[in-house]
Scaffold this active site. Structure first.
Site, PDB file in Angstrom:
ATOM      1  N   ASP A 485       0.715  -0.975  -0.079  1.00 46.31           N
ATOM      2  CA  ASP A 485       0.019   0.116  -0.020  1.00 46.31           C
ATOM      3  C   ASP A 485       0.800   1.053  -0.051  1.00 46.31           C
ATOM      4  O   ASP A 485       1.910   1.465   0.610  1.00 46.31           O
ATOM      5  CB  ASP A 485      -0.992  -0.126   1.339  1.00 46.31           C
ATOM      6  N   GLU A 522       1.611   0.312  -4.703  1.00 43.35           N
ATOM      7  CA  GLU A 522       1.160   1.617  -5.491  1.00 43.35           C
ATOM      8  C   GLU A 522       2.121   2.557  -5.566  1.00 43.35           C
ATOM      9  O   GLU A 522       2.919   2.999  -4.242  1.00 43.35           O
ATOM     10  CB  GLU A 522      -0.130   2.056  -4.410  1.00 43.35           C
TER      11      GLU A 522
END
Length: 880
Positions: A485, A522
């Site tokens: 993340d 990400e």
């Protein structure tokens, strides 16, 4: 987190050095612990970056000092400058005054760091100024190299006796609370690690640490009762850590030592299903373990049957949303609140459902889990019993269940922030070493650009925690991949350290082939770390060539159109009718503007289909020869990958509206269910048929809806649950989505939710899923979709009709012996590739004999080289 929502110590030091003149650091001594501390300074503008150097934003470049202790002890500072290595380590501090620690006082650093510490200076006009001091840099310098080698948490010897170790270099004392008694721990002054060796009968017992430490946010010395950040097991609701050996045979399910895993699929060919554990089964009436890890062992459930159908078509990985211990869900079922309304009784466009769900959202069992509490223990709310080691055993059984279905397992990991910081009860790391694990801004406040209290993986021991945690999941839980993340908030070096540590795992030594574990994340570039301000980030551009993939938002935006935060959600894209089937939104622009934007989107999609390669050369829609890196994406290069596998393609994920919901907003309201389903499949095809890895949100092939909810992280089962049985619908029309992130879209949402035509029936849902699985099967069986290098892609893949005369809304790609036509228009289209006249092509057998009989009508005329494709259809032709 999406790129629109959701850098090194070197810069920090450099900048502070320019600001500081002569400074003094103030530290409270260990003997001062019982005294009432004064209120903390409002800011911590000084940064002690190593044993020799302090940087102080806003100071005068004149003598200063660090002050500590009950008796006015001090460390003298003289005006100095940053060395080249310090400037490299702290680039964001290069503009601030720097100070050199007086060599006569350097021996005081260890004492100074274990209490209240201030920087003080007498300015040129006689004023005395003070500020707090940030200490991560000097802690790393003094203790980092030795502490990095320490085995932390509970470690068991061959004699079965556990040793518990905690890194707490600034603590005055650390003790272990176990069995109702307090057990002292001993400090290693070289590493700052505190240890205690226990007895064999400690195994399975709950414990906490009692850490006496100066807490700047409290302005005093406190004794924190805190769990172990290296916990291997927990009691319910994370109240205590458990002395647990993950190698204990009692925690191993049958067959655990001899895992029957499906063959590893390289990242460059991976097709991934992203799902949330509770969503998967909580409303599956055929599951014996709804909402639990063990639902993945229910072989006959509808959910597992569907996963196996995807496996047979080419899906190779399941990506689980956070399954580590997180802060927001009560773990005991008796404590989990449930909506007290008959939600099914409300109208499909009512605000009653979201109002009722909202009243219990803070206390229900649902959350995505992006609020980490303990990084390396499975979440207890998914276990049959959260109190103890059932969660360990059942997580392992879940992995076995997925493996037996033919799937390898990816974990979504969230090391970029914590659930809380400071003295908050949900703060673990910051109550042990205050001010170290969290990333601090120049004024000493915790960075929150990630949504929560940001961490600092650029610091030695936070970086170590990331590596150690990932290795534990891979080795002890046999996890096959990790999705980071907000990976752009990590240093690139940290993610590469993870890769190196995994690569060292071998089946003979560790029971795991770490080289086959895949990594992606990400790579968004934003916040206090943006543009490599603090360190070289793990962003899209920087990770190219590492074999670690980043999400490709370029193609995602082109296929959907607009962005998740548009005031008007009807802005269209390639697969939602831009120019070719316009809706009534004025935000789409004039017909000429729509056509131009659509053609640019087609260029973005071409780059995406190559694997988002930076150096791939093609003719764009203006007729110019360009590289992928020369195609514009909101002012940035569209192509950034060095090789296929650097970019991960997707059309939807858990963030933002599901693909079905986005199309509900964007397609003209009169568009019927069958055509909506066709556009869904076409949108999914832009990822499924690309070079490199691709991901889709679980249920997208079944037209999954969250009733237009843009951000459903806390929207409960009602809006989030997957519906494997089409008789239960696809989730559309379950009421207006919760107001917090959606209310501005309610005027657009109401008429759509009230329209029964937007709730697809079983035939439509089954047809879309079957058509998507056909595309996966084609990808899996055609080697041309797995080209290994840019050179191979350049020679094998082309867009023969690209240029000034390109058809808006149609993409034609030639790939080896295949031709792929994506027709996003509402009309049948004819694509003539004159160079192929006389060649023998036919619709791919998978589609010719597949479930979608409309696609089966696609044809090829060899005399002219013309491919004819029905409206809203993706067709794959094969030469032979």
């Amino acid at each position: 987190m999406s790129s629109t929502t959701r850098r090194s110590r070197r810069r920090l030091a450099a900048a502070l050095a320019l600001v500081l003149g002569s400074v003094t650091l103030l530290v409270s001594s260990p003997q001062q612990s019982a005294q009432a501390a004064p209120a903390p300074p409002e800011q911590a503008l000084a940064q002690w970056i190593d044993r020799d150097t302090v940087v102080w934003k806003g100071a005068e470049h004149r003598a200063a000092q660090l002050e500590f202790g009950a008796h006015g002890d001090r460390i003298r500072l003289t005006p100095g400058s940053l060395s080249p290595s310090e400037r490299g380590a702290y680039p964001h501090l290069a503009g601030y005054p720097a100070f050199t620690v007086d060599p006569r006082d350097r021996h005081l650093a260890g004492t100074a760091l274990r209490g209240k510490l201030l920087a003080a200076q007498r300015t040129a006009d006689g004023r005395r100024t003070t500020t707090g001091v940030q200490i991560p840099g000097v802690l790393d310098d003094l203790y980092g190299s030795r502490a990095q080698q320490a085995a932390l948490g509970p470690v068991f010897g061959r004699d079965g006796r556990p040793t518990l170790s905690l890194w707490a270099p600034t603590a005055r004392t650390v003790a272990l609370e176990l069995d109702g008694r307090t057990v002292p721990m001993r400090r290693d002054d070289r590493s700052g690690v505190w240890r205690v060796q226990g007895q064999r009968d400690w195994t399975g017992k709950p414990y906490r640490y009692l850490v006496t430490v100066f807490a700047p946010t409290a302005g005093k010395t406190v004794t924190n009762k805190v769990t172990d950040p290296y916990s291997t097991a927990l009691t319910a609701d994370s109240a205590r850590s458990l002395v647990t050996d993950l190698d204990d045979p009692r925690l191993a399910p049958d067959g655990w030592s001899r895992p029957a895993k499906p063959a590893a699929v390289p990242l460059s060919r991976a097709r991934i299903q992203e799902l949330q554990i509770r969503d998967f089964s909580v409303e599956d009436r055929t599951s014996r373990h709804p909402g639990q890890y063990l639902a993945f062992t229910d072989r006959r459930s509808d959910g597992m049957r569907h996963l196996r159908s995807l496996v047979r078509s080419g899906t190779s990985y399941v990506h689980l949303l956070p399954a580590f211990d997180f802060a927001t869900a009560p773990e005991r079922r008796a404590d989990q609140a449930r909506p007290g309304c008959d939600l099914a009784s409300y109208a499909p466009d009512s605000d009653g459902q979201q109002d009722c769900v909202g009243k219990t959202a803070a206390r229900d069992a649902y959350n995505w889990g992006y609020d980490p509490l303990h990084y390396t223990v499975p979440e207890g709310s998914y276990a049959s019993d959260p109190d103890g080691t059932a969660r360990t055993v059942e997580f392992r059984r879940m992995v076995q269940g997925l493996n037996s279905a033919g799937l390898r397992t990816v974990m979504d990991v969230v090391y970029n922030h914590t659930a809380a910081s400071g003295q908050d009860s949900r703060s673990v790391l910051d109550r042990i070493v205050p001010g170290y694990y969290q990333r601090l801004l120049d004024d000493g406040t915790v960075a929150t650009s990630t949504c929560c209290s940001g961490t600092a993986p650029e610091h030695t021991m936070m970086g170590k925690l990331v590596v150690d945690s990932v290795v534990t999941w891979a080795k002890e839980y046999k996890v096959d991949g990790f999705r980071f993340d907000l990976m752009g908030h990590h240093p690139k070096a940290n993610i590469l350290a993870v890769r190196k540590a995994l690569d060292a795992l071998t089946p003979q030594k560790d029971g795991v082939d770490g080289k086959k574990v895949i990594l992606y994340g990400e790579g968004w570039n934003f916040g206090e770390a943006a543009n490599d301000t603090r360190f070289v980030q793990a962003t899209q551009r920087n990770m190219a060539g590492t074999g670690i993939a980043t999400f490709n938002d370029r193609a995602r935006d082109a296929v959907r159109g607009g962005g998740p935060f548009d005031a008007d959600p009807r802005i269209q894209g390639f697969a939602s009718g831009l120019s070719t089937d316009p809706n009534s939104s004025k935000e789409n622009g004039t017909p000429a503007e729509q056509r131009a934007r659509l053609l640019h989107y087609q260029d973005l999609l071409k780059v995406g289909l190559t694997g988002n390669l930076a150096d791939y050369t093609f003719t764009d829609t203006t007729g110019h020869r360009v590289k992928g890196s020369q195609v514009d994406y909101n002012g940035a290069p569209a192509g950034y990958a060095a090789a296929p596998g650097d970019a991960l393609a997707y059309a939807d994920a858990h963030d933002n509206e599901t693909l079905y919901d986005a199309l509900a907003y964007k397609l003209p309201p009169h568009t019927g269910p069958a055509d909506r389903a066709r556009m869904q499949v076409l949108a999914l095809a832009t990822a499924a048929l690309s070079q490199g890895p691709a991901l889709s949100q679980a249920g997208s092939d079944l037209l999954r809806s969250k009733s237009l909810d843009r951000n459903s992280f806390d929207s409960g089962d009602w809006f989030n649950a997957l519906h494997w049985n089409c008789a239960d619908g696809n989730g559309f029309g379950r009421g207006l989505p919760p107001a917090a992130d959606n209310k501005d879209k309610w005027p657009y949402a109401r008429p759509l939710l009230a329209d029964p035509a937007l709730r697809p029936g079983c035939a439509t849902i089954h047809g879309a899923s079957a058509a998507y699985r056909d595309l996966l099967r084609i990808h899996a069986t055609e080697p041309a979709f797995g080209l290994p290098t840019t050179a191979r892609v350049q020679s094998a893949l082309s867009f023969p009709l690209s240029g000034k005369d390109e058809t808006p809304g149609v993409l034609t790609m030639r790939l080896g012996n295949l031709v792929v036509v994506l027709n996003a228009t509402p009309d049948r289209q004819h694509q003539t590739v004159r160079d192929l006249a006389g060649e023998r092509y036919a619709l791919h057998p998978v589609q010719a004999h597949g479930a979608d009989r409309t696609t089966a009508t696609a044809s090829y005329a060899p005399a002219s080289g013309t491919f004819t494709v029905p409206a809203r259809t993706v067709a794959v032709f094969r030469r032979g």
